[in-house]
Design an enzyme around this catalytic site. Structure first.
Site, PDB file in Angstrom:
ATOM      1  N   ASP A 102      19.376 -12.695 -12.591  1.00 56.69           N
ATOM      2  CA  ASP A 102      18.945 -11.979 -11.676  1.00 56.69           C
ATOM      3  C   ASP A 102      18.484 -10.395 -12.261  1.00 56.69           C
ATOM      4  O   ASP A 102      17.960  -9.637 -11.515  1.00 56.69           O
ATOM      5  CB  ASP A 102      19.925 -11.638 -10.652  1.00 56.69           C
ATOM      6  CG  ASP A 102      19.811 -12.830  -9.577  1.00 56.69           C
ATOM      7  OD1 ASP A 102      19.026 -13.814  -9.649  1.00 56.69           O
ATOM      8  OD2 ASP A 102      20.854 -12.721  -8.749  1.00 56.69           O
ATOM      9  N   ASP A 114      18.856 -22.674  -5.451  1.00 58.91           N
ATOM     10  CA  ASP A 114      19.667 -21.725  -5.577  1.00 58.91           C
ATOM     11  C   ASP A 114      21.177 -21.958  -5.255  1.00 58.91           C
ATOM     12  O   ASP A 114      21.548 -22.738  -4.533  1.00 58.91           O
ATOM     13  CB  ASP A 114      19.405 -20.445  -4.844  1.00 58.91           C
ATOM     14  CG  ASP A 114      19.637 -19.131  -5.562  1.00 58.91           C
ATOM     15  OD1 ASP A 114      20.430 -19.096  -6.452  1.00 58.91           O
ATOM     16  OD2 ASP A 114      19.262 -18.210  -4.906  1.00 58.91           O
TER      17      ASP A 114
HETATM   18  C1  DGJ Z   1      19.814 -15.195  -6.033  1.00 60.02           C
HETATM   19  C2  DGJ Z   1      18.669 -15.428  -7.051  1.00 60.02           C
HETATM   20  O1  DGJ Z   1      18.968 -15.511  -8.003  1.00 60.02           O
HETATM   21  C3  DGJ Z   1      17.456 -14.663  -6.704  1.00 60.02           C
HETATM   22  O2  DGJ Z   1      16.563 -14.704  -7.587  1.00 60.02           O
HETATM   23  C4  DGJ Z   1      17.116 -14.804  -5.183  1.00 60.02           C
HETATM   24  O3  DGJ Z   1      16.335 -16.016  -4.991  1.00 60.02           O
HETATM   25  C5  DGJ Z   1      18.169 -14.684  -4.151  1.00 60.02           C
HETATM   26  N1  DGJ Z   1      19.412 -15.407  -4.665  1.00 60.02           N
HETATM   27  C6  DGJ Z   1      18.007 -15.038  -2.880  1.00 60.02           C
HETATM   28  O4  DGJ Z   1      18.925 -14.858  -2.130  1.00 60.02           O
END
Ligand code: DGJ
Length: 729
Positions: free
Chosen positions: A549, A479
């Protein structure tokens, strides 16, 4: 031979099965674009070139040849300062402070295969007969700067790649101020420009606008390719559709700040260009040094936007992505993020996994919060050791518990970040991007590690490798949750500070190369707050990306549709999450959430222990169905049928390579009273085959499905959807 050089005309002709791309050397010196489009026989091309004398405002570099002007010449790699007044592809500043270059042809070479780009992601070949590469060397004789234009032609895959390398063969320093990867001049402006733009949770909306005189461009200055603009644009002839018309795509194999655009000049020619964003960029080339630009992938299709997408899908799926999972089907996963956020312990995770395993899920992913003292997003990034309060037995124990349930275990990291509240930051406060004396701006209470530093790169390689070796971890979610500010490096000298952002990317790519090649059987999924770095650069290291997300099925129609313009379906993570949806509050049925998520790399992201028995039955059926369909979804040909940007309905479909298996998804957003009759047409089928609609005794001709179509499904509620499967008899 995919590349021919006709010496008598000094003409280079690059041919794929369906495309020609040609340029000539004017006066034996200046590479000048001739043609890009549908394949043309080699000996016809010279008729395309026409030159006219213009007014004195378009100066003439060759005495006595007033029909030649840099300002009207369709350059292959234009520079500014000696009378092309349009946007340049590069700019170099020499030791005496001047910025004019005079690049002239010196030599060329045609080699079988495709050389790798040092330190950069790029498309590749598995055997030399898959591509041919042309290297054209240009020289500025006054300073010794040489510029090599590289063109690789994938004959069967119908793509051409371009990149540029700069070598300082002189004795004094050359400062690169702009170094784009490609530029091409079209002889007219009868195009629309298409771009993929959005924001966090609303990535890659499709925008299309007609070209106008002047500059139209997109860019990222954020230090990553970004949610806001994807590193891609296409030019579509007016009226081009999904199936018809000339479409020219350019896609940048890079994950940092970029610039892409079109300038329409006074003669209505269009200059299309793409590369590293010159904004805040600089690169100092000492004598003997070389700078390599990232690559741009050019895809031309006479078969509309859909044809262009399928060129990118095939090339990126098979010759950009790498590793075991390039060709392997992807596991059905459950991720605990939306199910628990930071609030979990080993028993809770095991309980979720247990339900997942009973329902047929294959991979359990432990997301954020397993390390340091991370109970929320304000601390611990950089402290990649297990939080024993949550996982007393460590990663080994939780991985073993998951494995015992018959599932693989996967783990989330955010390696490029450092929380000010972390042991790592307390030990190394100068390891983040920053500028002396300036405030260090945080985002999500975090700073960014200075990936341009070799010591930071080594720390990450060692630390992440250590964690991956400590337990049976078979999946990694990588990430990256903020954009860059105060882009400076404590290790670089003053005159190289403007190199920091690009050096960051080179450092990141080095770390990714080392880690992914050390763990070739791990499935890596990249993520940047969802799709903030959904770009070809990341796909080279990680064959899939968390698309957004936003997990709402209706929002996802646009997000996945827009993403599919360039990126293969096998690259898109898509999960079913709980309702009301956490991002938009919408309530959609489990069926519709499934039909949309099954159009990607399928998974679940909610607390499975809350499922009712009835939901469990639906979910078990979804997973069994997806396992039957996933080769088709992940490796078949994709066709967009109805656009969510144009109306209330969305539809897309997948066809197997042998055209015998078909899956179509249809979604109606809002229901209407007394609706009009509707039909939609399938695409890409074999018209001579008969297809049975599974679950019915109906048999349709492939021609009927494509030319007459089928009636749209009817629903008595909003957000209705259908998944239709056809099999050839
Ligand atoms: C952003 C990601 O896109 C989410 O899926 C998740 O992993 C969060 N970060 C966790 O902090």
């Amino acid at each position: 031979m995919a590349i021919q050089y006709e010496a008598s005309k000094q003409l280079f002709h690059l041919q794929t099965n369906k495309t020609s791309y040609a340029f000539e050397l004017i006066e034996g010196r200046y590479p000048s674009h001739v043609y890009w489009g549908r394949r043309i026989r080699g000996n016809q091309l010279h008729t395309l070139v026409e030159r006219q004398e213009r007014a004195s405002f378009c100066p003439n570099p060759v005495p006595g040849r007033n029909e030649i002007s840099f300002d009207t010449m369709p350059h292959e790699y234009p520079s500014y300062g000696s009378s092309d007044f349009r946007t340049p592809a590069f700019e170099a500043q020499y030791a005496n402070g001047t910025t004019v270059s005079d690049l002239r042809y010196e030599s060329h070479e045609i080699v079988q295969g495709k050389p790798a780009l040092p330190g950069l992601p790029a498309t590749y070949t598995e055997s030399d007969d898959e591509a041919v590469t042309l290297l054209v060397k240009l020289r500025d004789s006054l300073t010794g700067l040489t510029v090599t234009l590289s063109y690789s032609v994938y004959e069967a895959l119908n793509a051409i790649t371009r990149s540029v390398s700069f070598s300082n063969e002189g004795e004094e320093i050359v400062q690169l101020r702009r170094a784009l990867s490609m530029s091409v001049d079209f002889q007219h402006d009868r195009f629309d420009m298409l771009q993929l733009s959005g924001s966090w949770s609303r990535e890659r909306d499709v925008f299309r606008r007609p070209l106008r005189p002047g500059m139209q461009s997109i860019e990222s200055r954020r230090g990553s390719s970004s949610h806001m603009q994807n590193p891609f644009i296409a030019l579509l002839e007016h009226g081009a559709t999904e199936e018809h018309g000339d479409v020219y795509g350019v896609s940048f194999v890079y994950s940092g700040s970029f610039l892409a655009g079109v300038e329409v000049d006074q003669f209505r020619t269009s200059r299309l260009f793409m590369g590293i964003n010159p904004f805040d960029f600089g690169w100092r080339l000492e004598a003997g040094e070389t700078f390599q630009t990232p690559e741009v992938v050019l895809a031309y299709s006479p078969e509309g936007l859909g044809g262009m997408s399928r060129i990118y899908h095939e090339l990126y799926r098979t010759r950009l992505c790498r590793g075991h999972y390039r060709d392997a089907v992807r596991p059905v996963l459950v991720n605990n993020w939306e199910g628990t956020y930071f609030n979990f312990n080993a028993d809770k995770l095991e309980a979720i996994a247990k339900v997942g395993s009973e329902l047929g899920m294959e991979l359990f992913v432990l997301d954020d919060g397993w390390f340091g003292k991370r109970d929320n997003d304000t601390s611990s990034l950089g402290d990649w050791f297990v939080d024993k309060r949550k996982l007393p037995g460590g990663l080994e124990d939780i991985a073993e518990r998951i494995n015992k349930l018959g599932m693989q275990f996967g783990l989330w990291f955010e390696p490029e970040m450092i929380s000010p509240d972390s042991e790592l930051y307390r030990a190394h406060p100068d390891w983040c991007l920053h500028m002396p004396g300036r405030h260090r701006t945080t985002g999500r209470t975090q700073l960014i590690l200075d990936m341009s530093r070799p010591d930071v790169q080594q720390y990450l390689i060692d630390t992440i490798s250590g964690v991956l070796s400590s337990a049976p971890i078979e999946y990694v979610k990588w990430d990256m949750n903020r954009n860059m500010s105060e882009i400076g490096s404590a290790l670089l000298p003053a005159e190289r500070q403007r190199e920091t952002a690009h050096r960051y990317m080179l450092g990141l790519y080095n770390v990714l190369e080392q880690i992914t090649s050390k763990f070739p059987n791990v499935l890596f999924e990249s993520c940047s707050g969802g799709g903030g770095r959904f770009d070809p650069g990341m796909l080279y290291y990680m064959p899939q990306t968390w698309t957004s997300d936003n997990t709402d099925a209706i929002s996802r129609l646009r997000i996945q549709y827009g993403t599919s313009i360039v990126y293969p379906i096998s690259a898109m993570g898509a999960h079913i999450s709980e309702v009301p949806n956490h991002q938009v509050g919408r309530i959609t049925s489990l069926e519709t959430r499934g039909n949309v998520a099954m159009s990607g790399n399928f998974g679940y992201e909610l607390d499975l222990t809350k499922f009712t028995d009835e939901e469990k039955t639906v979910v078990a059926d979804q997973i069994a169905l997806y396992k039957e369909l996933r080769t088709l979804v992940q490796q078949g040909d994709f066709h967009r049928l109805l656009s969510p940007f144009e109306g209330n309905e969305t539809s897309w479909m997948f066809v197997s390579k042998d055209k015998r298996e078909v899956m179509a998804v249809y979604v109606q957003v809002l229901n209407e009273p007394h609706p009009p009759l509707g039909r939609f047409k399938l695409r890409g089928l074999d018209p001579s085959l008969n297809y049975r609609l599974l679950g019915t005794d109906r048999v349709y001709g492939g021609d009927e499905l494509m030319y007459a179509g089928i009636a749209t499904p009817r629903f008595h509620h909003d957000f209705g959807s259908a998944l239709l499967r056809f099999v050839a008899e």
